[in-house]
Write a protein that holds these residues in place. Structure first.
Motif, PDB file in Angstrom:
ATOM      1  N   VAL A 188       0.857  -1.191   0.000  1.00  0.00           N
ATOM      2  CA  VAL A 188       0.000   0.000   0.000  1.00  0.00           C
ATOM      3  C   VAL A 188       0.892   1.240   0.000  1.00  0.00           C
ATOM      4  CG1 VAL A 188      -1.874   1.248   1.144  1.00  0.00           C
ATOM      5  CG2 VAL A 188      -1.727  -1.241   1.368  1.00  0.00           C
ATOM      6  N   VAL A 189       0.579   2.192  -0.852  1.00  0.00           N
ATOM      7  CA  VAL A 189       1.244   3.497  -0.837  1.00  0.00           C
ATOM      8  C   VAL A 189       0.157   4.565  -0.759  1.00  0.00           C
ATOM      9  CG1 VAL A 189       2.834   5.077  -1.968  1.00  0.00           C
ATOM     10  CG2 VAL A 189       3.132   2.605  -2.251  1.00  0.00           C
ATOM     11  N   TYR A 190       0.141   5.305   0.352  1.00  0.00           N
ATOM     12  CA  TYR A 190      -0.885   6.328   0.561  1.00  0.00           C
ATOM     13  C   TYR A 190      -0.419   7.659  -0.013  1.00  0.00           C
ATOM     14  CZ  TYR A 190      -2.655   3.028   4.042  1.00  0.00           C
ATOM     15  OH  TYR A 190      -3.139   1.913   4.665  1.00  0.00           O
ATOM     16  N   GLY A 191      -1.323   8.335  -0.707  1.00  0.00           N
ATOM     17  CA  GLY A 191      -1.084   9.715  -1.080  1.00  0.00           C
ATOM     18  C   GLY A 191      -1.539  10.602   0.072  1.00  0.00           C
ATOM     19  N   VAL A 192      -0.579  11.297   0.698  1.00  0.00           N
ATOM     20  CA  VAL A 192      -0.859  12.101   1.890  1.00  0.00           C
ATOM     21  C   VAL A 192      -0.761  13.578   1.523  1.00  0.00           C
ATOM     22  CG1 VAL A 192      -0.151  12.644   4.245  1.00  0.00           C
ATOM     23  CG2 VAL A 192       0.006  10.295   3.402  1.00  0.00           C
ATOM     24  N   ARG A 193      -1.786  14.318   1.871  1.00  0.00           N
ATOM     25  CA  ARG A 193      -1.830  15.740   1.526  1.00  0.00           C
ATOM     26  C   ARG A 193      -0.944  16.539   2.475  1.00  0.00           C
ATOM     27  NH1 ARG A 193      -8.201  14.603   1.958  1.00  0.00           N
ATOM     28  NH2 ARG A 193      -8.477  13.551  -0.043  1.00  0.00           N
ATOM     29  N   SER A 194       0.113  17.132   1.944  1.00  0.00           N
ATOM     30  CA  SER A 194       1.011  17.946   2.762  1.00  0.00           C
ATOM     31  C   SER A 194       0.551  19.394   2.845  1.00  0.00           C
ATOM     32  CB  SER A 194       2.434  17.892   2.193  1.00  0.00           C
ATOM     33  OG  SER A 194       2.459  18.405   0.865  1.00  0.00           O
ATOM     34  N   ASP A 195      -0.291  19.810   1.922  1.00  0.00           N
ATOM     35  CA  ASP A 195      -0.789  21.186   1.885  1.00  0.00           C
ATOM     36  C   ASP A 195      -2.230  21.166   1.396  1.00  0.00           C
ATOM     37  OD1 ASP A 195      -1.355  23.844   1.601  1.00  0.00           O
ATOM     38  OD2 ASP A 195       0.372  24.320   0.347  1.00  0.00           O
ATOM     39  N   ARG A 204     -10.889   4.116   3.223  1.00  0.00           N
ATOM     40  CA  ARG A 204      -9.808   4.805   3.917  1.00  0.00           C
ATOM     41  C   ARG A 204      -9.604   4.270   5.332  1.00  0.00           C
ATOM     42  NH1 ARG A 204     -11.775  10.861   3.583  1.00  0.00           N
ATOM     43  NH2 ARG A 204     -12.291  10.099   1.498  1.00  0.00           N
ATOM     44  N   LEU A 205     -10.545   3.438   5.813  1.00  0.00           N
ATOM     45  CA  LEU A 205     -10.384   2.778   7.107  1.00  0.00           C
ATOM     46  C   LEU A 205     -10.084   1.290   6.949  1.00  0.00           C
ATOM     47  CD1 LEU A 205     -13.322   4.390   9.118  1.00  0.00           C
ATOM     48  CD2 LEU A 205     -10.973   5.170   8.914  1.00  0.00           C
ATOM     49  N   VAL A 206     -10.711   0.655   5.964  1.00  0.00           N
ATOM     50  CA  VAL A 206     -10.527  -0.783   5.761  1.00  0.00           C
ATOM     51  C   VAL A 206      -9.085  -1.119   5.429  1.00  0.00           C
ATOM     52  CG1 VAL A 206     -11.050  -2.686   4.192  1.00  0.00           C
ATOM     53  CG2 VAL A 206     -12.905  -1.327   5.126  1.00  0.00           C
ATOM     54  N   ILE A 207      -8.502  -0.387   4.495  1.00  0.00           N
ATOM     55  CA  ILE A 207      -7.157  -0.730   4.020  1.00  0.00           C
ATOM     56  C   ILE A 207      -6.098  -0.559   5.112  1.00  0.00           C
ATOM     57  CG2 ILE A 207      -5.367  -0.085   2.356  1.00  0.00           C
ATOM     58  CD1 ILE A 207      -7.600   0.322   0.320  1.00  0.00           C
ATOM     59  N   PRO A 208      -6.071   0.546   5.884  1.00  0.00           N
ATOM     60  CA  PRO A 208      -5.104   0.604   6.987  1.00  0.00           C
ATOM     61  C   PRO A 208      -5.345  -0.482   8.032  1.00  0.00           C
ATOM     62  CG  PRO A 208      -5.948   2.781   6.493  1.00  0.00           C
ATOM     63  CD  PRO A 208      -6.792   1.819   5.724  1.00  0.00           C
ATOM     64  N   TRP A 209      -6.608  -0.817   8.268  1.00  0.00           N
ATOM     65  CA  TRP A 209      -6.939  -1.829   9.275  1.00  0.00           C
ATOM     66  C   TRP A 209      -6.375  -3.193   8.899  1.00  0.00           C
ATOM     67  CZ3 TRP A 209     -10.063  -6.223   8.805  1.00  0.00           C
ATOM     68  CH2 TRP A 209     -10.384  -6.871  10.007  1.00  0.00           C
ATOM     69  N   LEU A 210      -6.261  -3.505   7.617  1.00  0.00           N
ATOM     70  CA  LEU A 210      -5.747  -4.807   7.187  1.00  0.00           C
ATOM     71  C   LEU A 210      -4.294  -5.010   7.610  1.00  0.00           C
ATOM     72  CD1 LEU A 210      -7.294  -5.013   3.602  1.00  0.00           C
ATOM     73  CD2 LEU A 210      -8.000  -6.288   5.631  1.00  0.00           C
ATOM     74  N   GLY A 211      -3.529  -3.934   7.685  1.00  0.00           N
ATOM     75  CA  GLY A 211      -2.170  -4.039   8.218  1.00  0.00           C
ATOM     76  C   GLY A 211      -1.096  -4.439   7.225  1.00  0.00           C
ATOM     77  N   PHE A 212      -1.341  -4.288   5.930  1.00  0.00           N
ATOM     78  CA  PHE A 212      -0.315  -4.618   4.943  1.00  0.00           C
ATOM     79  C   PHE A 212       0.835  -3.610   5.015  1.00  0.00           C
ATOM     80  CE2 PHE A 212      -3.937  -6.846   3.011  1.00  0.00           C
ATOM     81  CZ  PHE A 212      -3.326  -8.033   2.619  1.00  0.00           C
ATOM     82  N   PRO A 213       2.061  -4.024   4.651  1.00  0.00           N
ATOM     83  CA  PRO A 213       3.191  -3.082   4.626  1.00  0.00           C
ATOM     84  C   PRO A 213       2.857  -1.873   3.751  1.00  0.00           C
ATOM     85  CG  PRO A 213       3.959  -5.330   4.308  1.00  0.00           C
ATOM     86  CD  PRO A 213       2.467  -5.393   4.257  1.00  0.00           C
ATOM     87  N   SER A 214       3.187  -0.692   4.239  1.00  0.00           N
ATOM     88  CA  SER A 214       2.753   0.519   3.540  1.00  0.00           C
ATOM     89  C   SER A 214       3.846   1.583   3.556  1.00  0.00           C
ATOM     90  CB  SER A 214       1.482   1.080   4.190  1.00  0.00           C
ATOM     91  OG  SER A 214       1.728   1.478   5.521  1.00  0.00           O
ATOM     92  N   ALA A 215       3.662   2.562   2.694  1.00  0.00           N
ATOM     93  CA  ALA A 215       4.531   3.731   2.622  1.00  0.00           C
ATOM     94  C   ALA A 215       3.659   4.935   2.283  1.00  0.00           C
ATOM     95  CB  ALA A 215       5.632   3.532   1.581  1.00  0.00           C
ATOM     96  N   GLU A 216       4.265   6.118   2.315  1.00  0.00           N
ATOM     97  CA  GLU A 216       3.517   7.341   2.041  1.00  0.00           C
ATOM     98  C   GLU A 216       4.248   8.186   1.001  1.00  0.00           C
ATOM     99  OE1 GLU A 216       2.857   9.509   5.616  1.00  0.00           O
ATOM    100  OE2 GLU A 216       1.609   7.954   6.552  1.00  0.00           O
ATOM    101  N   VAL A 217       3.473   8.880   0.195  1.00  0.00           N
ATOM    102  CA  VAL A 217       3.986   9.857  -0.754  1.00  0.00           C
ATOM    103  C   VAL A 217       3.210  11.152  -0.526  1.00  0.00           C
ATOM    104  CG1 VAL A 217       4.123  10.535  -3.178  1.00  0.00           C
ATOM    105  CG2 VAL A 217       4.726   8.202  -2.505  1.00  0.00           C
ATOM    106  N   LYS A 218       3.909  12.227  -0.231  1.00  0.00           N
ATOM    107  CA  LYS A 218       3.253  13.497   0.062  1.00  0.00           C
ATOM    108  C   LYS A 218       3.082  14.308  -1.222  1.00  0.00           C
ATOM    109  CE  LYS A 218       4.886  13.794   4.844  1.00  0.00           C
ATOM    110  NZ  LYS A 218       3.559  13.519   5.401  1.00  0.00           N
ATOM    111  N   TYR A 219       2.007  15.067  -1.267  1.00  0.00           N
ATOM    112  CA  TYR A 219       1.730  15.914  -2.420  1.00  0.00           C
ATOM    113  C   TYR A 219       0.903  17.110  -1.970  1.00  0.00           C
ATOM    114  CZ  TYR A 219      -3.021  14.000  -2.396  1.00  0.00           C
ATOM    115  OH  TYR A 219      -4.298  13.647  -2.035  1.00  0.00           O
ATOM    116  N   VAL A 220       0.833  18.117  -2.823  1.00  0.00           N
ATOM    117  CA  VAL A 220       0.065  19.329  -2.541  1.00  0.00           C
ATOM    118  C   VAL A 220      -1.299  19.206  -3.208  1.00  0.00           C
ATOM    119  CG1 VAL A 220      -0.069  21.830  -2.812  1.00  0.00           C
ATOM    120  CG2 VAL A 220       2.149  20.724  -2.380  1.00  0.00           C
ATOM    121  N   ARG A 221      -2.332  19.353  -2.435  1.00  0.00           N
ATOM    122  CA  ARG A 221      -3.694  19.235  -2.958  1.00  0.00           C
ATOM    123  C   ARG A 221      -4.053  20.494  -3.725  1.00  0.00           C
ATOM    124  NH1 ARG A 221      -8.150  16.070  -2.317  1.00  0.00           N
ATOM    125  NH2 ARG A 221     -10.198  17.018  -2.093  1.00  0.00           N
ATOM    126  N   ALA A 222      -4.565  20.321  -4.930  1.00  0.00           N
ATOM    127  CA  ALA A 222      -4.903  21.446  -5.806  1.00  0.00           C
ATOM    128  C   ALA A 222      -6.386  21.781  -5.709  1.00  0.00           C
ATOM    129  CB  ALA A 222      -4.528  21.113  -7.249  1.00  0.00           C
TER     130      ALA A 222
END
Length: 331
Positions: free
Chosen positions: A121-128, A184-202
């Motif tokens: 899993v790779v989450y797109g995380v809003r940094s702005d 957005r709750l189910v996937i983190p709850w499963l517990g698979f190895p994950s990472a994050e990529v930050k981006y600016v929300r337009a």
């Protein structure tokens, strides 16, 4: 349409997005072609009432990797995502909204992170989130803080439905019950190895948001009732609190009565009855929400119904003409 399974499936739920579609095609088409991989763009039309379906089927005739799935009726954003998960064929799956607030250019980084870091899993995380209104940012902050307390700290803060998951995650999610699924709750709850990529929300590229305040509150309530029994425990604590308040009122009334200072009246009675009644109704409402979820699950109704899939029926032109000939309220 490609016959072999693609490496990447990009799932896009859409509802009345005819205004943003030209911009969406202009940015998404060269971007996905430039990845140099076998892909499919799976657009789930969630029963749109405008020309979204017609525009998609016309575009699919000239874009072989574009696949349009039209649901028979508007089933909601999470149901459209469920349809995308069920029908996507790629080894990796990316979910992204059509409004382009989540930049599609980040898809390449999501895929590279998943392959380089060997995560599922790779989450797109809003940094702005400065493009969002103050109300949207405030309610989102409250939502994620509440969910972190109820679901756990593994929930990535400010991560919406823009993410990449592997086929292993897709198959696991598809094996779960559909009722009340919140991705957005189910996937983190499963517990698979994950990472994050930050981006600016337009800002939204065109059109207006389809996620109204009432829908956001509904998502928050579904999130709480689907993943936690805390509201039921809250009802218990409110009942205890009401009992203590009533007990204090009774003691106070006895003290006043014994001191000979009691004055016949109805204020204290009305306040006590009103407090007890309000707590009882609140507790019954919370219990009713859980009973309603059990009732819906017992009916075993499908979360969505597929009306058309360009992969199964390659007759794009005839379908597009049929949709264009309908009145908006008949689509």
């Amino acid at each position: 349409m490609q016959t072999n399974h693609p490496l990447l499936s990009v799932v896009v739920p859409m509802y009345d997005e005819e205004e943003v579609l030209p911009i969406f095609f202009e940015r998404m088409h060269p971007l996905l072609d430039g990845l140099g991989i076998n892909y499919e763009l799976l657009v789930v039309d969630d029963g749109s009432r405008d020309a979204t379906a017609a525009l998609l089927t016309a575009a699919a005739a000239e874009w072989p990797q574009l696949r349009m799935v039209r649901l028979l009726r508007n089933s909601g954003h999470q149901a459209a995502l469920s349809a995308g998960f069920r029908l996507a064929r790629g080894e990796y799956l990316v979910t992204i909204d059509a409004d382009l607030q989540d930049p599609p250019e980040v898809i390449a980084e999501l895929l590279a992170t998943a392959r380089d870091s060997d995560v599922d899993v790779v989450y797109g995380v809003r940094s702005d989130r400065s493009s969002d209104s103050w109300g949207k940012r405030t309610t989102a902050r409250m939502y994620y803080r509440l969910m972190c307390r109820l679901v756990g700290r593994d929930l990535p803060f400010d991560a919406g439905d823009f993410r990449l998951v592997s086929r292993r995650v897709v198959d696991t999610v598809n094996g779960l019950p559909d009722d009340g699924r919140v991705f957005r709750l189910v996937i983190p709850w499963l517990g698979f190895p994950s990472a994050e990529v930050k981006y600016v929300r337009a800002e939204r590229a065109a059109g207006t948001t389809k996620y109204t305040l009432s829908k956001m509150f509904r998502l928050a309530f579904d999130s709480v009732t689907a993943f936690s029994a805390a509201p039921l425990r809250l009802a218990t604590w409110l009942g205890l609190f009401g009992g203590l308040v009533c007990f204090a009122v009774v003691i106070g009334a006895l003290v006043v009565k014994l001191s000979g200072q009691s004055v016949p009246g109805w204020t204290s009675t009305v306040l006590a009855v009103g407090l007890i009644g309000a707590l009882q109704l609140l507790c019954l409402g919370l219990l009713g929400e859980y009973v309603a979820r059990l009732f819906q699950a017992s009916q075993k109704r499908p979360q969505f119904m597929i009306g058309y899939d360009t992969l199964e029926d390659p007759g794009h032109h005839s379908y597009a003409q049929a949709v264009e000939g309908q009145e908006p309220d008949q689509r």
